[in-house]
Design an enzyme around this catalytic site. Structure first.
Site, short mmCIF file in Angstrom:
data_model
loop_
_atom_site.label_atom_id
_atom_site.label_comp_id
_atom_site.label_asym_id
_atom_site.label_seq_id
_atom_site.Cartn_x
_atom_site.Cartn_y
_atom_site.Cartn_z
N ASN A 248 0.84 -1.21 0.00
CA ASN A 248 0.00 0.00 0.00
C ASN A 248 0.87 1.25 0.00
O ASN A 248 0.60 2.22 -0.71
CB ASN A 248 -0.90 0.04 1.24
CG ASN A 248 -1.93 -1.06 1.22
OD1 ASN A 248 -2.33 -1.52 0.15
ND2 ASN A 248 -2.36 -1.47 2.40
N GLU A 371 4.62 -4.20 -8.36
CA GLU A 371 3.71 -3.69 -7.31
C GLU A 371 2.25 -3.93 -7.68
O GLU A 371 1.38 -3.15 -7.33
CB GLU A 371 3.92 -2.19 -7.09
CG GLU A 371 5.31 -1.83 -6.65
CD GLU A 371 5.48 -1.87 -5.16
OE1 GLU A 371 4.53 -2.26 -4.46
OE2 GLU A 371 6.58 -1.51 -4.71
P1 TGC Z 1 -6.80 -11.88 -0.28
O1 TGC Z 1 -7.46 -13.15 0.18
O2 TGC Z 1 -7.61 -10.85 -1.00
O3 TGC Z 1 -6.12 -11.15 0.98
C1 TGC Z 1 -5.32 -11.86 1.91
C2 TGC Z 1 -5.25 -11.03 3.17
O4 TGC Z 1 -4.59 -9.79 2.89
C3 TGC Z 1 -5.50 -8.69 3.16
N1 TGC Z 1 -5.23 -7.69 2.10
C4 TGC Z 1 -4.57 -6.56 2.35
N2 TGC Z 1 -4.04 -6.06 3.47
C5 TGC Z 1 -3.41 -4.89 3.40
N3 TGC Z 1 -3.28 -4.22 2.24
C6 TGC Z 1 -3.79 -4.69 1.09
N4 TGC Z 1 -3.62 -4.01 -0.05
C7 TGC Z 1 -4.47 -5.91 1.10
N5 TGC Z 1 -5.08 -6.67 0.15
C8 TGC Z 1 -5.55 -7.76 0.79
C9 TGC Z 1 -6.86 -9.27 3.10
O5 TGC Z 1 -7.77 -8.50 3.85
C10 TGC Z 1 -6.63 -10.63 3.72
O6 TGC Z 1 -6.48 -10.45 5.10
P2 TGC Z 1 -6.99 -11.57 6.15
O7 TGC Z 1 -6.79 -10.96 7.50
O8 TGC Z 1 -8.42 -11.84 5.80
O9 TGC Z 1 -6.11 -12.76 5.90
O10 TGC Z 1 -5.53 -12.27 -1.13
P3 TGC Z 1 -5.41 -13.02 -2.53
O11 TGC Z 1 -4.48 -14.17 -2.34
O12 TGC Z 1 -6.77 -13.31 -3.12
O13 TGC Z 1 -4.64 -11.91 -3.44
C11 TGC Z 1 -5.21 -10.70 -3.71
C12 TGC Z 1 -4.33 -9.88 -4.69
C13 TGC Z 1 -4.25 -10.56 -6.04
C14 TGC Z 1 -5.02 -8.55 -4.86
C15 TGC Z 1 -2.95 -9.65 -4.12
O14 TGC Z 1 -2.32 -10.79 -3.78
C16 TGC Z 1 -2.07 -8.76 -4.97
O15 TGC Z 1 -2.06 -7.56 -4.74
N6 TGC Z 1 -1.28 -9.29 -5.96
C17 TGC Z 1 -0.26 -8.48 -6.63
C18 TGC Z 1 1.10 -8.87 -6.12
C19 TGC Z 1 2.03 -7.71 -6.02
O16 TGC Z 1 1.64 -6.55 -6.01
N7 TGC Z 1 3.30 -8.01 -5.85
C20 TGC Z 1 4.28 -6.98 -5.66
C21 TGC Z 1 5.61 -7.56 -5.26
S1 TGC Z 1 6.71 -6.36 -4.60
C22 TGC Z 1 7.18 -5.44 -5.93
O17 TGC Z 1 6.72 -5.55 -7.01
C23 TGC Z 1 8.20 -4.43 -5.62
S2 TGC Z 1 8.73 -3.49 -6.97
C24 TGC Z 1 9.59 -2.37 -6.09
C25 TGC Z 1 10.24 -1.30 -6.84
O18 TGC Z 1 11.28 -1.56 -7.48
O19 TGC Z 1 9.75 -0.13 -6.73
P1 FAD Z 2 2.18 -12.92 -13.63
O1 FAD Z 2 1.58 -12.89 -12.29
O2 FAD Z 2 2.59 -14.22 -14.19
O3 FAD Z 2 1.20 -12.19 -14.65
C1 FAD Z 2 1.33 -12.31 -16.06
C2 FAD Z 2 0.11 -11.67 -16.68
O4 FAD Z 2 -1.07 -12.37 -16.27
C3 FAD Z 2 -0.08 -10.21 -16.26
O5 FAD Z 2 -0.55 -9.46 -17.35
C4 FAD Z 2 -1.17 -10.30 -15.21
O6 FAD Z 2 -1.93 -9.09 -15.11
C5 FAD Z 2 -2.01 -11.46 -15.73
N1 FAD Z 2 -2.78 -12.09 -14.65
C6 FAD Z 2 -2.30 -12.79 -13.60
N2 FAD Z 2 -3.32 -13.19 -12.82
C7 FAD Z 2 -4.45 -12.72 -13.38
C8 FAD Z 2 -5.83 -12.76 -13.04
N3 FAD Z 2 -6.26 -13.37 -11.92
N4 FAD Z 2 -6.72 -12.16 -13.87
C9 FAD Z 2 -6.30 -11.52 -14.98
N5 FAD Z 2 -5.01 -11.42 -15.36
C10 FAD Z 2 -4.10 -12.01 -14.55
N6 FAD Z 2 8.84 -8.34 -6.61
C11 FAD Z 2 9.25 -8.33 -5.31
O7 FAD Z 2 8.79 -9.10 -4.49
N7 FAD Z 2 10.21 -7.43 -4.90
C12 FAD Z 2 10.78 -6.54 -5.74
O8 FAD Z 2 11.63 -5.74 -5.32
C13 FAD Z 2 10.39 -6.56 -7.12
N8 FAD Z 2 11.00 -5.75 -8.01
C14 FAD Z 2 10.71 -5.88 -9.35
C15 FAD Z 2 11.47 -5.19 -10.30
C16 FAD Z 2 11.23 -5.36 -11.65
C17 FAD Z 2 12.08 -4.63 -12.64
C18 FAD Z 2 10.17 -6.19 -12.08
C19 FAD Z 2 9.85 -6.37 -13.53
C20 FAD Z 2 9.42 -6.89 -11.16
C21 FAD Z 2 9.68 -6.76 -9.79
N9 FAD Z 2 9.00 -7.52 -8.83
C22 FAD Z 2 9.39 -7.49 -7.51
C23 FAD Z 2 8.02 -8.52 -9.26
C24 FAD Z 2 6.67 -7.95 -9.64
O9 FAD Z 2 5.95 -7.56 -8.52
C25 FAD Z 2 5.93 -9.01 -10.46
O10 FAD Z 2 6.57 -9.04 -11.73
C26 FAD Z 2 4.47 -8.71 -10.62
O11 FAD Z 2 3.80 -8.81 -9.38
C27 FAD Z 2 3.77 -9.63 -11.64
O12 FAD Z 2 4.12 -10.95 -11.43
P2 FAD Z 2 4.65 -11.86 -12.68
O13 FAD Z 2 5.74 -11.10 -13.33
O14 FAD Z 2 4.95 -13.20 -12.14
O15 FAD Z 2 3.44 -11.91 -13.68
#
Ligand code: TGC
Ligand code: FAD
Length: 392
Positions: A248, A371
């Protein structure tokens, strides 16, 4: 890159909504970016290296933990200040903002929010000063959008846990001193912990070959029977809400950051359009160019309004995760569209390193995915407005 001639744009007089302190913070970051980042960023991207000298500068301008309380080394600032810092850093380069937002929102924030007092005192001051850099390990090779399926796991061995698994796509990993890592315990509950470089079995191989975020180091985290002392586990959170809570904060910063990248592209395109003459006239005099520029500033202005309001809500602890998703999705997509239009306005010059456009555009292709992808945020909004969960 040619000389940095950036001037900001404030079509709706948003500055009137900012305090003097906000404006001072923004101008000090902007000055630092012009002096220390713009002259070297193009070469850093071409060579795919993260300029390590930026770390000291980022710490000095308060780029690490701006909203973490001062007693732990943070800036004690409000959320609008944090947003403005992210905006100015991403105006320089998304990779630079990435480095700072990972350190602040994905490493310092969880240690501050979920950590013990000993963990806060041990790590936060060193992270704020840049003496230690951190990374955040959530994503795995087979679990990106669905982090709840993660396979990394810890097993209780009495006085320590044994950690196994791996993380992928981790910003700052190759040089990080500490890593905030999420893994499942024997009950399948997600736990957070802090790893330190040098722990036996913990390695951070670098990811090569990126066409995007080339000035940010990305890598894997590999855990091969890593002994994690029990005092390194976060005592105050369990479950997926732990890592999602950090997101968040980071997504909020990205919503602001994207405006910085868009402003840089728009500013460059506006100047270029007025200076570049074709058919005996500046290209800015052609209606098709004016349409592009008018739409760019309209979309930037809408994003500025959205983000400012979100900052106010966040200061009042009223910003919901779904509101943050909307802003992250809208603003990053907006910035990418602005970058694409700006590239067209620059003609052939738009593909060169003389201008920041192509670099921003390529960077934003990562920002729109990390994210939470563009579509995942759409589904979060969809779930919020309908009450129906499309992920189940
Ligand atoms: P779901 O069952 O909906 O939720 C599980 C539990 O989490 C709570 N929750 C949250 N809490 C705080 N903030 C949020 N935004 C929350 N969203 C959900 C929820 O209330 C529940 O809590 P509890 O107490 O009931 O257990 O979870 P789900 O498995 O169905 O997944 C939902 C989904 C798809 C929206 C979520 O997993 C998601 O956001 N997926 C995207 C993954 C993502 O954003 N990955 C980022 C990795 S880090 C990164 O990319 C860093 S890049 C950094 C950089 O270089 O700047
Ligand atoms: P996938 O989850 O495999 O998704 C592939 C495609 O399928 C996407 O278009 C997606 O939208 C779609 N898709 C998936 N599920 C669904 C659905 N249910 N419905 C519809 N469409 C769907 N992660 C960290 O933890 N820490 C970091 O510091 C970090 N840094 C990063 C830096 C870079 C440069 C990059 C590229 C990524 C980084 N990430 C990090 C990972 C990043 O958060 C993931 O790449 C991102 O969450 C998507 O996961 P994925 O790449 O496995 O794609």
């Amino acid at each position: 890159m040619a000389q940095d001639r950036f001037q900001s744009h404030d079509y709706y007089l948003m500055d009137e909504l900012l305090t003097e302190e906000h404006k001072l913070i923004r101008s000090s970051v902007r000055d630092w970016v012009k002096k220390e980042v713009s002259p070297v960023v193009e070469e850093a991207c071409q060579k795919a290296t993260f300029p390590k000298q930026w770390i000291k500068g980022l710490a000095e301008i308060g780029g690490f933990g701006p909203y973490i309380p001062e007693e732990y080394g943070g800036g004690g600032l409000d959320q609008v200040s944090y947003g403005l810092i992210m905006q100015e850093l991403e105006r320089g380069d998304s990779g630079l903002r990435s480095t700072a937002s990972v350190q602040s929102s994905l490493v310092m924030y969880p240690i501050y929010t979920y950590g013990s007092e000993e963990q806060r005192k041990k790590y936060l001051p060193k992270l704020a000063s840049g003496e230690w850099m951190g990374c955040f390990g959530l994503t795995e090779p087979d679990h990106g959008s669905n982090p709840g399926g993660m396979l990394s796991n810890i097993k209780d061995k009495g006085d320590h846990f044994l950690l196994n698994g791996s993380k992928m796509w981790i910003s700052n990993a190759p040089f990080a001193d500490v890593a905030v890592v999420w893994a499942k315990d024997e009950q399948g509950i997600i736990r957070g912990m802090v790893l330190e470089r040098g722990m036996k079995g913990f390695t951070t191989p670098e990811t090569h070959g990126k066409w995007s975020l080339r000035a940010s180091a990305t890598g894997e985290l590999v855990f091969d029977n890593v002994k994690v002392p029990k005092e390194n586990i976060f005592p105050n959170v369990k479950g997926l809400k732990g890592p999602l809570g950090c997101l968040n904060s980071a997504r909020y910063g990205i919503a602001w950051g994207a405006i910085g990248a868009a402003l840089d592209c728009y500013d460059s395109a506006l100047r270029y359009a007025k200076e570049r003459v074709q058919f005996g006239k500046p290209i800015a005099s052609f209606q098709l160019t004016q349409k592009k520029l008018a739409e760019m500033i309209t979309e930037i202005t809408k994003a500025q309004l959205l983000t400012w309001r979100l900052g106010v809500l966040k200061n009042e602890n009223r910003a919901t995760p779904a509101q943050i998703s909307m802003a992250k999705r809208n603003n990053v997509n907006m910035a990418l569209q602005v970058a694409r239009e700006a590239r067209q306005i620059h003609g052939g010059m738009g593909i060169t390193g003389e201008y920041p456009i192509m670099r921003h555009m390529m960077n934003l292709e990562s920002v729109i995915t990390y994210e939470g992808t563009h579509d995942i945020h759409l589904l979060i909004t969809g779930m919020d407005v309908t009450g129906i969960n499309a992920f189940e």
